[in-house]
Scaffold this motif. Structure first.
Motif, PDB file in Angstrom:
ATOM      1  N   GLU A  20     -23.446  24.454  29.626  1.00 51.71           N
ATOM      2  CA  GLU A  20     -24.804  24.172  29.144  1.00 51.71           C
ATOM      3  C   GLU A  20     -25.750  23.840  30.291  1.00 51.71           C
ATOM      4  OE1 GLU A  20     -25.032  22.512  24.883  1.00 51.71           O
ATOM      5  OE2 GLU A  20     -23.451  21.343  25.845  1.00 51.71           O
ATOM      6  N   SER A  21     -25.597  24.568  31.382  1.00 49.98           N
ATOM      7  CA  SER A  21     -26.430  24.320  32.550  1.00 49.98           C
ATOM      8  C   SER A  21     -26.328  25.503  33.501  1.00 49.98           C
ATOM      9  CB  SER A  21     -25.984  23.046  33.263  1.00 49.98           C
ATOM     10  OG  SER A  21     -26.556  22.951  34.550  1.00 49.98           O
ATOM     11  N   PHE A  52     -30.401  32.026  25.328  1.00 51.93           N
ATOM     12  CA  PHE A  52     -30.721  30.639  25.643  1.00 51.93           C
ATOM     13  C   PHE A  52     -32.158  30.330  25.247  1.00 51.93           C
ATOM     14  CE2 PHE A  52     -27.219  31.485  28.526  1.00 51.93           C
ATOM     15  CZ  PHE A  52     -26.493  30.304  28.516  1.00 51.93           C
ATOM     16  N   GLU A  53     -32.381  29.099  24.825  1.00 50.76           N
ATOM     17  CA  GLU A  53     -33.742  28.595  24.619  1.00 50.76           C
ATOM     18  C   GLU A  53     -34.116  27.800  25.864  1.00 50.76           C
ATOM     19  OE1 GLU A  53     -33.509  26.291  21.102  1.00 50.76           O
ATOM     20  OE2 GLU A  53     -33.081  28.010  19.785  1.00 50.76           O
ATOM     21  N   VAL A  59     -32.150  24.382  29.589  1.00 51.93           N
ATOM     22  CA  VAL A  59     -31.704  25.509  28.777  1.00 51.93           C
ATOM     23  C   VAL A  59     -30.763  25.016  27.691  1.00 51.93           C
ATOM     24  CG1 VAL A  59     -31.967  27.202  30.634  1.00 51.93           C
ATOM     25  CG2 VAL A  59     -29.782  26.021  30.339  1.00 51.93           C
ATOM     26  N   LYS A  60     -30.793  25.705  26.560  1.00 52.95           N
ATOM     27  CA  LYS A  60     -29.935  25.377  25.440  1.00 52.95           C
ATOM     28  C   LYS A  60     -29.547  26.662  24.746  1.00 52.95           C
ATOM     29  CE  LYS A  60     -29.977  22.885  21.018  1.00 52.95           C
ATOM     30  NZ  LYS A  60     -30.827  22.100  20.079  1.00 52.95           N
ATOM     31  N   LEU A  61     -28.286  26.796  24.398  1.00 52.87           N
ATOM     32  CA  LEU A  61     -27.820  27.999  23.723  1.00 52.87           C
ATOM     33  C   LEU A  61     -28.539  28.177  22.389  1.00 52.87           C
ATOM     34  CD1 LEU A  61     -23.932  28.298  24.084  1.00 52.87           C
ATOM     35  CD2 LEU A  61     -25.632  30.004  24.716  1.00 52.87           C
ATOM     36  N   SER A  62     -28.989  29.389  22.131  1.00 50.63           N
ATOM     37  CA  SER A  62     -29.543  29.705  20.823  1.00 50.63           C
ATOM     38  C   SER A  62     -28.398  29.900  19.835  1.00 50.63           C
ATOM     39  CB  SER A  62     -30.375  30.993  20.903  1.00 50.63           C
ATOM     40  OG  SER A  62     -29.538  32.100  21.227  1.00 50.63           O
ATOM     41  N   ASP A  63     -28.706  29.988  18.551  1.00 50.05           N
ATOM     42  CA  ASP A  63     -27.669  30.232  17.549  1.00 50.05           C
ATOM     43  C   ASP A  63     -26.965  31.556  17.828  1.00 50.05           C
ATOM     44  OD1 ASP A  63     -28.303  27.873  16.304  1.00 50.05           O
ATOM     45  OD2 ASP A  63     -29.593  28.784  14.781  1.00 50.05           O
ATOM     46  N   THR A  64     -27.741  32.553  18.231  1.00 48.26           N
ATOM     47  CA  THR A  64     -27.149  33.844  18.597  1.00 48.26           C
ATOM     48  C   THR A  64     -26.237  33.694  19.799  1.00 48.26           C
ATOM     49  OG1 THR A  64     -29.085  35.026  17.752  1.00 48.26           O
ATOM     50  CG2 THR A  64     -27.661  36.222  19.292  1.00 48.26           C
TER      51      THR A  64
END
Length: 295
Positions: A20-21, A52-53, A59-64
Motif C-alpha cells: 500500500e505504498s 489506485f486512488e 495512494v490507495k487500492l481501488s475496488d477494482t
C-alpha cells in the motif's frame, strides 16, 4: 491484441498493492519511486482501469485494484512454484508456514517432530506474526489464523477449537484459595494485549463482571502472560488445548473449571492457486489429525 499485460508492471503492481505504498514498493524492488509510478500508470493505461486512488501524494487500492490483486498474486505464485520445481526438481520441497506466535510456540512446535518423521522430504520454514495475511511482508504456503476471516484468493478450513479458563501455578492456592470467581479479587490477574477483552468476557459469564483483582500485570504477547503464570506471578485466562502441556506437567492447574469460554477456531489458510500442491495438502491434513488428538 496481446492478452498478456506487461509482466514487470504486474510485479511492481503486486508489491505496491501489498505494501500500500509506492515508496515501500520501490525500496523492496530496489528501483526509484518514479519507476514504480510510471509502471503502474502504464499498466492502468494498458488495462483501461484505475487500480489506485491517488490523493495528496498518497495512494490507495481501488475496488477494482483489490480484485485484480488477488488474481495477480495467484498467478505469480503459480509462476514461482513452477519455476522452483523446474530449476530444483531433486531438492526437498520447502513449505513456508506463517503462524500466530502463541499457537506456534505452545501447540505447533511441540508436534513438528511428528510431521518431520512422516515427511522427511519436506523442509519447513516457520514464521510467526499476528498481522492479517493481506499485510504480510513475505509470501507463505500456509498461514494459521483465527477464523472465520475474509481471505480472498485463499481456501481456509477450521481445524482447532479453543476455549479459555483461569489457570495458575499450584503454589498460588496455598496463599489464597480459588473456589469461585469472587476469589479472584485476592489475586493478580495477567493480561495480554493480544487478548484485551478475554478476562472481562470470562468474568461476565462467571457472574462477576465488576470484580476488581488485587492487581494486574499486562504483557504485549500472550506467551509472556502464560509464562508469568507458570512462574507463579498470577492467574492467566489460559486457552486449552494451547496450555495443555503445562497443565499435564503440573506447572498450571485449573481451579475454576466450571466456566469455560469458547473462542474463535484456528484455521489453516492456503492460496487457492496452490491448493493441489501435495506438500501443502500433507501439512494441512497433518494439522487436522493433530488437532483431533488434542481434545
Amino acid at each position: 491484441m496481446n492478452p498478456y499485460p506487461p509482466l514487470n508492471g504486474l510485479r511492481i503492481f503486486e508489491a505496491a498493492a501489498r505494501l500500500e505504498s509506492f515508496s515501500a514498493a520501490a525500496n523492496e524492488l530496489h528501483v526509484t519511486h518514479g519507476a514504480v509510478s510510471k509502471q503502474i500508470k502504464q499498466l492502468e493505461e494498458w488495462l483501461g482501469v484505475q487500480l489506485f486512488e491517488r490523493s495528496g501524494g498518497r495512494v490507495k487500492l481501488s475496488d477494482t485494484g483489490w480484485r485484480y490483486l488477488v488474481q495477480v498474486q495467484d498467478g505469480l505464485d503459480l509462476i514461482a512454484n513452477a519455476t522452483s520445481q523446474l530449476l530444483q526438481p531433486d531438492r526437498q520441497r520447502r513449505l513456508s508456514i506463517n503462524s500466530t506466535p502463541t499457537l506456534a510456540m505452545h501447540w505447533l512446535l511441540p508436534r513438528l517432530s511428528d510431521f518431520r518423521a512422516r515427511h522427511p522430504d519436506i523442509d519447513l520454514h516457520i514464521v510467526t506474526s499476528d498481522r492479517d495475511i493481506s499485510r504480510l511482508d513475505a509470501p507463505f504456503d500456509i498461514a494459521i489464523r483465527r477464523g472465520p476471516g475474509d481471505w480472498p484468493g485463499h481456501l481456509a478450513k477450521p481445524f482447532l477449537e479453543e476455549w479459555e479458563l483461569p489457570l495458575c501455578h499450584p503454589s498460588l492456592l496455598e496463599q489464597a484459595p480459588l473456589n469461585c470467581a469472587a476469589d479472584l479479587a485476592r489475586h493478580t490477574l495477567l493480561y495480554a494485549d493480544t487478548r484485551p477483552t478475554a478476562w472481562q468476557r470470562w468474568l461476565t459469564l462467571a457472574g462477576a463482571p465488576e470484580l476488581k483483582p488485587a492487581s494486574r500485570l499486562h504483557f504485549d504477547r500472550f506467551s509472556l502472560a502464560l509464562q508469568a503464570a507458570i512462574d507463579g506471578l498470577g492467574v492467566v485466562l489460559g486457552p486449552l488445548p494451547m496450555a495443555q502441556r503445562a497443565v499435564d506437567a503440573g506447572q498450571l492447574i485449573a481451579p475454576l473449571s466450571g466456566t469455560i469460554v469458547p473462542v474463535r477456531d484456528y484455521c489453516w489458510i492456503a492460496p487457492r492457486a496452490a491448493i493441489d500442491d501435495l506438500a501443502i495438502n500433507a501439512f494441512c491434513h497433518w494439522l487436522e489429525q493433530q488437532a483431533s488428538s488434542s481434545y
